[in-house]
Design a protein around this motif. Structure first.
Motif, PDB file in Angstrom:
ATOM      1  N   ASN A   1      86.535 -95.289-108.766  1.00 53.84           N
ATOM      2  CA  ASN A   1      86.667 -95.652-107.348  1.00 53.84           C
ATOM      3  C   ASN A   1      87.373 -94.568-106.547  1.00 53.84           C
ATOM      4  O   ASN A   1      87.057 -94.351-105.378  1.00 53.84           O
ATOM      5  CB  ASN A   1      87.413 -96.981-107.208  1.00 53.84           C
TER       6      ASN A   1
ATOM      7  N   SER B   1      80.307 -90.456-110.515  1.00 56.13           N
ATOM      8  CA  SER B   1      81.680 -90.981-110.501  1.00 56.13           C
ATOM      9  C   SER B   1      81.981 -91.893-111.685  1.00 56.13           C
ATOM     10  O   SER B   1      83.126 -91.988-112.101  1.00 56.13           O
ATOM     11  CB  SER B   1      81.980 -91.781-109.238  1.00 56.13           C
TER      12      SER B   1
ATOM     13  N   THR C   1      84.625 -92.024-105.896  1.00 56.85           N
ATOM     14  CA  THR C   1      83.604 -92.513-104.961  1.00 56.85           C
ATOM     15  C   THR C   1      84.191 -92.711-103.562  1.00 56.85           C
ATOM     16  O   THR C   1      83.605 -92.278-102.564  1.00 56.85           O
ATOM     17  CB  THR C   1      82.993 -93.839-105.463  1.00 56.85           C
TER      18      THR C   1
ATOM     19  N   HIS D   1      77.517 -98.774-105.392  1.00 56.56           N
ATOM     20  CA  HIS D   1      76.614 -97.622-105.333  1.00 56.56           C
ATOM     21  C   HIS D   1      77.021 -96.772-104.142  1.00 56.56           C
ATOM     22  O   HIS D   1      77.516 -97.300-103.149  1.00 56.56           O
ATOM     23  CB  HIS D   1      75.162 -98.062-105.119  1.00 56.56           C
ATOM     24  N   LEU D   2      76.823 -95.464-104.269  1.00 60.85           N
ATOM     25  CA  LEU D   2      77.008 -94.606-103.097  1.00 60.85           C
ATOM     26  C   LEU D   2      75.772 -93.713-103.008  1.00 60.85           C
ATOM     27  O   LEU D   2      75.652 -92.718-103.728  1.00 60.85           O
ATOM     28  CB  LEU D   2      78.280 -93.765-103.208  1.00 60.85           C
TER      29      LEU D   2
ATOM     30  N   ASP E   1      72.438 -91.605-106.460  1.00 61.09           N
ATOM     31  CA  ASP E   1      73.472 -92.643-106.493  1.00 61.09           C
ATOM     32  C   ASP E   1      74.692 -92.010-107.144  1.00 61.09           C
ATOM     33  O   ASP E   1      74.740 -91.841-108.363  1.00 61.09           O
ATOM     34  CB  ASP E   1      73.023 -93.875-107.268  1.00 61.09           C
ATOM     35  N   LEU E   2      75.648 -91.638-106.327  1.00 57.08           N
ATOM     36  CA  LEU E   2      76.791 -90.879-106.830  1.00 57.08           C
ATOM     37  C   LEU E   2      77.559 -91.651-107.895  1.00 57.08           C
ATOM     38  O   LEU E   2      78.116 -91.056-108.818  1.00 57.08           O
ATOM     39  CB  LEU E   2      77.714 -90.490-105.667  1.00 57.08           C
ATOM     40  N   VAL E   3      77.621 -92.978-107.748  1.00 56.94           N
ATOM     41  CA  VAL E   3      78.356 -93.777-108.732  1.00 56.94           C
ATOM     42  C   VAL E   3      77.691 -93.657-110.096  1.00 56.94           C
ATOM     43  O   VAL E   3      78.333 -93.293-111.088  1.00 56.94           O
ATOM     44  CB  VAL E   3      78.445 -95.256-108.294  1.00 56.94           C
TER      45      VAL E   3
END
Lengths: 411, 463
Positions: free
Chosen positions: A253, A143, A256, A401-402, A137-139
Motif C-alpha cells: 500500500n 507493488s 501504490t 488495483h492501480l 495494473d501497478l498493484v
C-alpha cells in the motif's frame, strides 16, 4: 438516517477519501459513541498515548475489555499465540529483541543495507516484465510482487510457495478490519483457519531450516541462543507469521499510494525523475499524507486516563487514528497538501513507542527504490482511474488495483 | 532599547559576535541566518577546527569505529561567517562592546552570544597531570590521542571518576578487551547523576563486564617512571594500581575566566542568564545585548523552582542556541523562554541509558516499569510529592510519557498501574543521592541556587 462517525470510517464508500471524516473527528479529539471505542484523532494526543505505559496492546486485555460490538473479537483463538505486535512488555520486549537480533542494530546493523543490490534487481526485473504499457495494473504487476519477494528472501520462504501463503496472508489481513457489516463469526473462523494453515506451512519450513540452516532470518531465529534464550517453536511460528503478514500487507500500500500520489502531483513526479535522492523525503511525506496503516484499533486502557479533559475509563478500547493525526493542522501547516519539502515531517505513519514499525528501515528502502525507479523508467505515466478501486480494509488502506498507462518503459 | 526600526537595522547591518564555535554557537548562527540576519557574523573559537560533535569521542572513536577528525557537525545551512578559529577570546569590554582576542585583536559587536562551554577538569597536580599517559577527554585532540594510546594495547587503563564520561571510557576499553580500573569517590558509578538505587545497577554492570571497580576511594597521587611515563596510581585506601594509561574524568570547568572583571555575572558555575538567554551583569541586572547558551549558561527553570540550572547536555546546547539566536533578533514581546525539559543519553556496557528532568533534585525513586534485576527498567524520581525526573535502562521509548509527567508536575508516587509493573515498583525507595556538597565525578545537571552573581563556589581537589 445519518451514520455515526465510526461507521463512516468503516464505510467502504469513504475508502477513497477518508480525510474529510477525520477532519470532522478532530473537532472532538476524544470521540466516544455508546459502547464503542474511544477514538483519538489529534496528533499530540495520539503521540502521547503511543508512549503511555497505561495502554496495553495485549490481545488478552482487549478480549476481556468491554462489550464492544465494533471492536475486533477474540479472533486469535487459533493454534498460534499472538505475535509481539499483540503483546506487552516484558514478553513483547523479549520477542522483539530476539527478532531484531537478526534484522537491525546492534547485532545486525548492515542487514537491511546489504539488501540494496537485491532490491535494485527485483525492482528492475519487475519493471522489465511489465506487459502492455497502455494498461498496467501497478498493484498486480509491481507493488504486490515486490515486497512479497523481498520478505520471502529475507525469511527464507521459497518463492514458489508464494501463491499458497498469499491467500492466507490476505485472509488474515482482512480479519484486522473491524468491519461492522461483515459476519464476525464467519470472519473469525476464516482467520483462524488461515492462521492454522500458515502455521503448519511455516512449521514444516522451520523444521527443515533447523536441519539445514541458511543465512535467512528463519534459520537464524530457529537456531540462535542468546541471553534471552531460544524461541520456542510456537513463538517462532507466531513471529514468522507476523513478519510475513506485516511484510506483505503494508509495503504494497505504501508503494501504490505513493505512485497514486505522485501521479496526482506531476510536478513532484517530474522532480523525482531527475533527482532520485528526493525519494527519501517523498517517502516520509507519503507516510504522513497517505499512511498504509490508517489506525490502530487494538489497544486497551489499564487505568483511568484523562485525555483533553475526558476521562477514558480503565478497560476501554482505544482507536488511534494515525492518518488523522498526520493531517492535524495544529501540528502540520497546510496538512492536506502533499509537500516533500516540509522542513519537519515527524509523522505518525510508522507509529511510535515500543510498537513502532519493526520493518520500517526495510519498508522505507523498498518504497524509495520502487518510486524512484518507476519515476525514472515509465515514460509519461498517467492514471486510468481516479480514484482507483480500494481494498475493503479501512485499517490497512490502499488501492486494490492501480490502473495506469504509459508511452513505454525506458531501459 | 530597540526603538522603531532599530531591530530592522540590526538585522540588516548589525554585527553579531559568537564566542564559542561548537554545537550551541553553530546552531545559533544558523538560526540567525535563517531568521534573516544579513549583517556581519563573527565566530570565535579557541580550537583550530570547525565545529564538531563530541558524543562520538567517548564511544565510537575509542572503539576505533570512527575517527576523531571525522566528527564535524553537519551544517544545516550556510552561516556566511568570519571564522576566527584557534584564537581564544581573552576579555570583554561591556561598555565599549568589544571582545578582546588572544592575538590582541578586538572585535566590536552589537549583539554578543557567549557559548564557550566547558573544559575537562584537569588532574589537580600539575606535574602529575603532565606525565605521559595521563589524559582527559573533552576535545577532538583528546579523543584521537587517547584512541591512539588504546591502539597500542596498554597493560591497564585507570579511569578516575565514574560519571557518565568515565563510565563510557571504561566501557569502550572493556569492549576492546583492555583491563580497566575505575576509581570513584562516591559509593558507586553514576551516583551523583542518578542516585544510589540506580547506581548500584551501574556498579553491577561494570563488574560483570570485568571492570575492576573501586568505590569510596580517591586517587591520591600518580607516579611516573624515570622517562616521565605514568606507571602507577596511589589510592586513599593505601592500595596501588599499576597502570600505563590514566583517564582523568572528574567533570568539567566552565570557560568563564576570560570574563573575569568584565562586570558580567559569570563565575565558576557559568554565566547567569534569564529564561530568554540574556546574560545578567554582576549586579543581577539583565543585559540586553549579551546572551549565553549551551554548557556555559545557567538559567532559571520554571519546572525546577526557578533555580538556575546548568546543563551539560547535547540537546540543551542545540535548543538554547536556537532560543538565544531567536531572542537576539526579536522584539521583547516576541522572545521565547528556554523551557525544555533536560534530557540526555549515554551508551555503556551494552545498555542505553536515558534520562529526563532533574533526577539529582529527587529524594525518592519508584521503579515503574521493568525491574532493577533485569537491568531493563524505568525509574521515576520524586521530590516533594511530584515527579521531577526519570531514567531508563534500555527502555528509552517510554521516556516521552515521563517527560510529560514532569512538565505537568504530576504527583509522586504515580497512582496508576502500567504494563510490566514488578515487585520493585510497588513502593518508592529512597533515591539515595550523595550530599551535593561533596564533589565526586560531577553530575551533568547542576542546580545552583537563586543568585545571578554567585561567584563564590570553589572546588577542593581530592587529596
Amino acid at each position: 438516517m445519518t451514520q455515526t462517525l465510526l461507521h463512516q470510517i468503516l464505510d467502504y464508500a469513504n475508502r477513497a477519501d477518508p480525510y474529510p471524516i477525520y477532519e470532522e473527528l478532530r473537532k472532538t479529539p476524544v470521540h466516544h459513541e455508546a459502547d464503542g471505542p474511544y477514538v483519538i484523532s489529534t496528533y499530540y494526543e495520539i503521540r502521547s498515548l503511543l508512549h503511555d505505559p497505561r495502554i496495553s496492546s495485549d490481545a488478552r486485555n482487549l478480549a476481556s475489555g468491554n462489550a464492544d460490538p465494533l471492536a475486533e473479537p477474540a479472533s486469535e483463538q487459533s493454534a498460534l499465540p499472538p505475535g509481539f505486535l499483540r503483546l506487552d512488555p516484558p514478553e513483547h520486549d523479549r520477542m522483539r529483541r530476539m527478532t531484531n537480533r537478526h534484522f537491525g542494530p546492534p547485532h545486525s546493523p548492515r542487514r537491511v543495507d546489504q539488501m540494496r543490490p537485491e532490491l535494485h534487481d527485483i525492482v528492475g526485473g519487475l519493471i522489465d516484465g511489465i506487459g502492455d504499457p497502455s494498461r498496467i495494473d501497478l498493484v498486480e504487476e509491481f507493488s504486490y510482487p515486490f515486497p512479497v519477494t523481498v520478505i520471502c528472501r529475507l525469511l527464507g520462504v521459497p518463492r514458489e510457495d508464494e501463491a499458497r501463503f498469499h491467500t492466507w496472508a490476505d485472509t488474515l489481513a482482512a480479519s484486522l478490519d473491524p468491519d461492522p457489516d461483515a459476519d464476525a463469526a464467519e470472519r473469525d473462523k476464516g482467520a483462524a483457519e488461515a492462521r492454522m494453515q500458515l502455521g503448519m506451512y511455516l512449521a514444516g519450513l522451520i523444521e527443515e531450516r533447523r536441519k539445514n540452516p541458511g543465512d535467512d532470518m528463519l534459520s537464524q531465529l530457529a537456531t540462535t541462543k542468546s541471553q534471552d534464550g531460544q524461541m520456542t517453536t510456537m513463538e517462532l511460528l507466531s513471529t514468522a507469521a507476523l513478519l510475513l503478514i506485516a511484510g506483505h500487507e503494508t509495503t504494497v500500500n505504501l508503494i501504490t499510494n505513493g505512485m497514486l500520489t505522485l501521479l496526482r502531483n506531476p510536478d513532484v513526479l517530474q522532480r523525482l525523475k531527475t533527482e532520485p535522492r528526493l525519494a527519501v523525503p517523498i517517502v516520509e511525506e507519503l507516510l504522513r499524507f497517505e499512511p498504509p496503516v490508517q489506525l490502530l484499533p487494538q489497544r486497551t486502557t489499564l487505568a483511568d486516563i484523562e485525555v483533553r479533559g475526558v476521562t477514558i475509563p480503565k478497560g476501554s478500547t482505544l482507536w488511534l487514528i494515525l492518518a488523522s493525526g498526520n493531517r492535524d493542522p495544529q501540528r502540520f501547516e497546510n496538512p492536506d497538501h502533499f509537500d516533500p519539502d516540509r522542513p519537519d515531517i515527524q509523522h505518525l505513519g510508522l507509529g511510535s513507542g515500543i510498537h513502532s514499525c519493526f520493518g520500517a528501515p526495510l519498508a522505507r528502502l523498498e518504497a524509495q527504490f520502487a518510486l524512484s525507479e518507476l519515476a525514472r523508467r515509465l515514460d509519461n505515466p498517467r492514471l486510468l482511474d481516479d480514484p482507483p478501486p480500494y481494498r475493503q480494509n479501512a485499517v490497512l488502506r490502499g488501492p486494490r488495483h492501480l490502473r495506469i498507462a504509459c508511452d513505454g518503459v525506458r531501459p | 532599547m530597540l526603538g522603531d526600526g532599530a531591530l530592522a537595522q540590526l538585522k540588516r547591518e548589525g554585527r553579531i559576535v559568537v564566542v564559542g564555535a561548537s554545537l550551541a554557537g553553530l546552531r545559533a548562527a544558523e538560526t540567525m541566518r535563517a531568521k534573516g540576519f544579513a549583517g556581519s557574523l563573527t565566530m570565535i573559537g579557541d580550537e583550530p577546527c570547525e565545529p564538531y560533535d563530541r558524543p562520538p569521542l567517548s564511544k565510537g572513536v575509542l572503539l576505533g569505529r570512527a575517527r576523531a577528525d571525522r566528527t564535524a557537525l553537519p551544517r544545516l545551512r550556510s552561516v556566511d561567517a568570519t571564522w576566527r578559529l584557534g584564537v581564544p577570546a581573552t576579555g570583554l569590554d561591556m561598555a565599549a562592546r568589544r571582545v578582546r582576542l588572544a592575538d590582541g585583536d578586538e572585535v566590536p559587536y552589537d549583539r554578543l552570544l557567549i557559548a564557550t562551554g566547558v573544559r575537562a577538569r584537569p588532574w589537580p597536580r600539575e606535574e602529575e597531570a603532565e606525565l605521559d599517559g595521563v589524559f582527559v577527554l573533552r576535545t577532538r585532540d583528546d579523543g584521537s590521542a587517547l584512541a591512539r594510546r588504546l591502539d597500542e594495547g596498554p597493560k591497564r587503563v585507570l579511569v578516575i571518576g565514574g560519571g557518565f564520561a568515565g563510565s563510557e571510557v571504561a566501557s569502550a576499553c572493556r569492549e576492546r578487551g583492555l583491563p580497566v580500573t575505575v576509581a570513584e569517590r562516591g559509593a558507586a558509578p553514576l551516583v551523583g547523576a542518578l542516585g544510589g538505587v540506580v547506581a548500584a545497577v551501574a556498579a553491577d554492570l561494570q563488574r560483570e563486564h570485568g571492570v575492576d571497580l573501586r568505590c569510596g576511594v580517591m586517587v591520591t597521587a600518580l607516579e611516573g617512571d624515570a622517562s616521565g611515563r605514568v606507571r602507577a596510581a596511589h589510592l586513599s585506601d593505601g592500595s596501588t594500581v599499576e597502570t600505563d594509561v590514566v583517564v582523568v574524568s572528574l567533570g568539567a570547568l566552565r570557560n568563564t575566566e576570560w570574563l573575569h572583571g568584565s562586570g558580567l555575572g559569570a563565575g565558576p558555575r557559568g554565566i547567569a542568564c534569564d529564561a530568554g538567554c540574556r546574560a545578567f551583569d554582576i549586579r543581577g541586572i539583565v543585559t540586553d545585548d549579551i546572551y549565553a547558551a549551551g554548557d556555559v549558561a545557567r538559567c532559571p527553570h520554571p519546572l525546577f523552582g526557578y533555580q538556575f540550572l546548568s546543563l551539560e547536555h547535547w540537546g540543551n546546547a542545540v535548543a538554547q542556541g536556537r532560543i538565544a539566536a531567536h531572542n537576539m533578533l526579536s522584539e521583547s514581546i516576541d522572545r521565547l523562554p528556554h523551557m525544555d525539559v533536560p534530557a540526555f543519553w549515554s551508551s555503556q556496557f551494552g545498555v542505553n541509558i536515558k534520562s529526563v528532568g532533574v533526577p539529582s533534585m529527587a529524594t525518592e525513586i519508584l521503579i515503574s516499569q521493568g525491574s532493577l534485576e533485569s537491568r531493563r527498567f524505568v525509574g521515576v524520581y520524586g521530590y516533594q510529592g511530584r515527579v521531577i525526573g526519570a531514567v531508563s535502562f534500555d527502555h528509552g521509548r517510554w521516556l516521552p510519557f515521563y517527560e510529560e509527567l514532569i512538565e505537568k508536575t504530576a504527583p509522586f508516587p504515580p497512582q496508576f498501574t502500567t504494563v510490566d509493573r514488578h515487585a520493585d515498583g510497588q513502593r518508592p525507595l529512597d533515591a539515595d543521592f550523595p550530599d551535593p556538597s561533596v564533589p565526586s565525578h560531577g553530575p551533568t545537571v547542576t542546580l545552583s541556587g537563586y543568585s545571578p552573581a554567585d561567584r563564590r563556589m570553589t572546588f577542593t581537589p581530592a587529596h
